[in-house]
Design a protein around this motif. Sequence first.
Motif, short mmCIF file in Angstrom:
data_model
loop_
_atom_site.label_atom_id
_atom_site.label_comp_id
_atom_site.label_asym_id
_atom_site.label_seq_id
_atom_site.Cartn_x
_atom_site.Cartn_y
_atom_site.Cartn_z
N THR A 32 -7.23 4.62 -5.29
CA THR A 32 -8.19 3.88 -5.29
C THR A 32 -7.61 3.45 -3.46
O THR A 32 -8.09 3.26 -2.49
N ALA A 33 -6.35 3.70 -3.31
CA ALA A 33 -5.69 3.26 -2.25
C ALA A 33 -5.73 3.89 -0.93
O ALA A 33 -6.31 3.41 0.53
N LEU A 34 -5.99 5.46 -1.71
CA LEU A 34 -6.47 6.14 -0.46
C LEU A 34 -8.12 6.25 -0.26
O LEU A 34 -8.89 6.83 0.83
N PHE A 35 -8.58 5.80 -1.03
CA PHE A 35 -10.17 5.87 -0.53
C PHE A 35 -10.22 5.06 0.13
O PHE A 35 -11.27 4.90 1.45
N TYR A 36 -10.04 3.13 0.26
CA TYR A 36 -9.64 2.56 0.98
C TYR A 36 -9.43 2.84 2.23
O TYR A 36 -9.81 2.15 3.32
N ALA A 37 -8.44 3.62 2.27
CA ALA A 37 -7.65 3.85 3.75
C ALA A 37 -9.01 4.98 4.67
O ALA A 37 -8.94 5.02 5.89
N LEU A 38 -9.60 5.10 4.11
CA LEU A 38 -10.04 6.65 4.18
C LEU A 38 -11.15 5.65 4.74
O LEU A 38 -12.06 6.02 5.92
N GLN A 39 -11.27 4.52 3.92
CA GLN A 39 -12.51 4.32 4.74
C GLN A 39 -12.41 3.52 5.72
O GLN A 39 -13.80 3.06 7.10
N TYR A 40 -11.26 2.96 5.76
CA TYR A 40 -10.85 1.93 7.02
C TYR A 40 -10.90 2.80 8.27
O TYR A 40 -11.24 2.32 9.04
N PHE A 41 -10.25 3.92 8.33
CA PHE A 41 -10.28 5.10 9.16
C PHE A 41 -11.44 5.26 9.12
O PHE A 41 -11.42 5.92 11.12
N LEU A 42 -12.54 5.64 8.94
CA LEU A 42 -14.09 6.29 9.13
C LEU A 42 -14.49 5.57 9.43
O LEU A 42 -15.00 5.30 10.79
N GLU A 43 -14.28 3.74 9.79
CA GLU A 43 -15.03 2.74 10.47
C GLU A 43 -13.78 3.06 11.58
O GLU A 43 -14.80 2.31 12.63
N GLY A 91 6.69 -2.19 2.84
CA GLY A 91 6.32 -1.92 4.16
C GLY A 91 4.79 -1.75 4.13
O GLY A 91 4.51 -1.29 5.44
N VAL A 92 4.08 -1.87 3.41
CA VAL A 92 2.87 -2.10 3.31
C VAL A 92 2.42 -3.60 5.11
O VAL A 92 1.29 -3.01 5.75
N PRO A 93 2.69 -4.45 4.81
CA PRO A 93 2.81 -4.99 5.70
C PRO A 93 2.56 -5.29 7.10
O PRO A 93 2.18 -4.96 8.21
N PHE A 94 3.94 -3.87 7.36
CA PHE A 94 4.40 -3.81 8.54
C PHE A 94 3.85 -2.79 9.47
O PHE A 94 3.72 -2.50 10.49
N GLY A 95 3.08 -1.54 8.42
CA GLY A 95 1.83 -0.78 8.66
C GLY A 95 1.15 -1.48 9.62
O GLY A 95 0.70 -1.31 10.46
N LEU A 147 -4.86 3.41 -20.76
CA LEU A 147 -3.62 4.04 -19.69
C LEU A 147 -2.89 3.90 -19.90
O LEU A 147 -2.36 3.16 -19.86
N THR A 148 -2.33 5.34 -19.00
CA THR A 148 -0.05 5.69 -19.38
C THR A 148 0.12 5.11 -18.67
O THR A 148 -0.61 4.61 -17.08
N ARG A 149 1.33 4.40 -17.68
CA ARG A 149 1.86 3.82 -16.20
C ARG A 149 1.23 4.96 -15.40
O ARG A 149 1.46 5.01 -14.57
N ALA A 150 1.75 6.22 -15.88
CA ALA A 150 1.38 7.35 -14.90
C ALA A 150 0.00 7.63 -14.01
O ALA A 150 -0.33 7.36 -12.98
N GLN A 151 -1.13 8.04 -15.29
CA GLN A 151 -2.20 7.27 -14.86
C GLN A 151 -2.47 5.96 -14.28
O GLN A 151 -3.24 6.04 -13.49
N ALA A 152 -2.50 5.25 -14.60
CA ALA A 152 -2.36 3.51 -14.09
C ALA A 152 -1.86 4.01 -12.47
O ALA A 152 -2.62 3.88 -11.31
N THR A 153 -0.46 4.76 -12.78
CA THR A 153 -0.52 4.90 -11.24
C THR A 153 -0.82 6.14 -10.21
O THR A 153 -1.63 5.34 -8.42
N GLU A 154 -1.86 6.53 -10.69
CA GLU A 154 -2.56 7.68 -9.92
C GLU A 154 -3.89 6.94 -9.72
O GLU A 154 -3.92 7.04 -8.26
N VAL A 155 -4.66 6.45 -10.41
CA VAL A 155 -5.32 5.34 -10.42
C VAL A 155 -5.30 5.03 -9.54
O VAL A 155 -6.31 4.73 -7.52
N MET A 156 -4.88 4.15 -9.07
CA MET A 156 -3.92 3.01 -7.73
C MET A 156 -3.24 3.94 -6.35
O MET A 156 -4.03 3.95 -6.02
N GLY A 157 -2.83 4.62 -6.91
CA GLY A 157 -2.90 5.76 -5.59
C GLY A 157 -3.58 5.90 -4.60
O GLY A 157 -4.76 6.37 -4.42
#
Length: 419
Positions: A178-189, A263-267, A166-176
Amino acid sequence: MNDSPGWAAPGSPSDGQGSDAGRPAAQPSGTAPGEGTGSGEGTAPGAGSKWSAAQPPPGQWSSPAPGPAPQPAPNPQQRQNPGWGTQPGNPYPGGWDSTPPAAKPGVIPLRPLGLGEILDGAVSTLRGHWRPVLSVSLVVAALTQIVLLLVQRAWLDGLPVADEDLTRAQATEVMGNTALFYALQYFLEILGLLLITALLAPVVSRAVLGQASTVSGTLKAVRPLAPRMLALTGLLLLGSVAAVLLPMLPGILAGSALLTALGVPFGFVLLAWFYVTFALAPPALMLERGSAVTALKRSTKLVKGSWWRIFGISLLIWAIRTITAMVIVTPFVGVALLAAPEGLTSLFNGSAAPSWAFLIISAIGGVVGATVTVPMQTGVTTLLYIDQRIRREALDLELARAAGLDGYGATSPADRPAG
């Protein structure tokens, strides 16, 4: 007359006896009462004086002899009724401050609750009213897991192959992503939790009164408030998203990954404050039948001054629910791995996750776990709402009248906080 407000100290003089007016002059030694003091004129008893003519002989009043003071004879009634201030005929031994035991028409006693009573009330509601509780929880959990299953499948299809560089841009996109998926899972809960709390609030309230609930009766009670319930759920969901994103917004606007990560922990701290502050809004909406905004204000008012207590209880029940759900889901995950195309080998090469068999069986386990455990947390939330109203608004008297307890509350508990 004595002008002291309320009462006079023991031994204080009463009307006219506390002044020197009318008190006879001191008699010389050896002079009998009623004899003159030098003029030869006697004073008749009662004339200008309230002292009796019959006085004890001199020397009769002497100081106590040295030694231990005599002890009064024991009172048989005190031996029969031990305890400070226990009176004969008092059915509640324990002293002047003892109060009658609180009535318990349903799953909780009608008084301010402790942690154990709240947890016991939630479990008793689930056990005694399992038909409406599990029915509502099952429908909401199934809908939530179906949405999550579709999103998870789409997210997994977008992931690159494990051995792909993976390039740096692809790795950043995958991380983003993944974060969106788990955030959606949390908010669905959170969404499912809010919905189940609102839907089961009437069931918990009837359980407190010792009344039975049915699925049809629960739906009939909820149906008129469905638009307000959806509006409240939408406001709480938007507020939760805003609480998480607000501390990360400067980093997102600046395009700085480091500032966003800071900003994540403050969030999450802001999200915890938001959740606890408005946690009592769903039961307030369903049981007080106000608007969504009114329910938010009521929750803020009831939580004020008890934020840390509600936070601690909510965190404890969340941990208990999470551990219990993991125990329930684990066997389903094991079966899902066995049903994957490559069996247990897929666990190590990562090929199990994208398969439909694995996702569906895991989702079924998630439905079962949520159906059993989520009502525990929603029951605790509703009982916290009732407990706060008992502490601040004497709701126990209204509950006792609704339960048909005649004469309850004639003597209020002495330690009840003012409303």
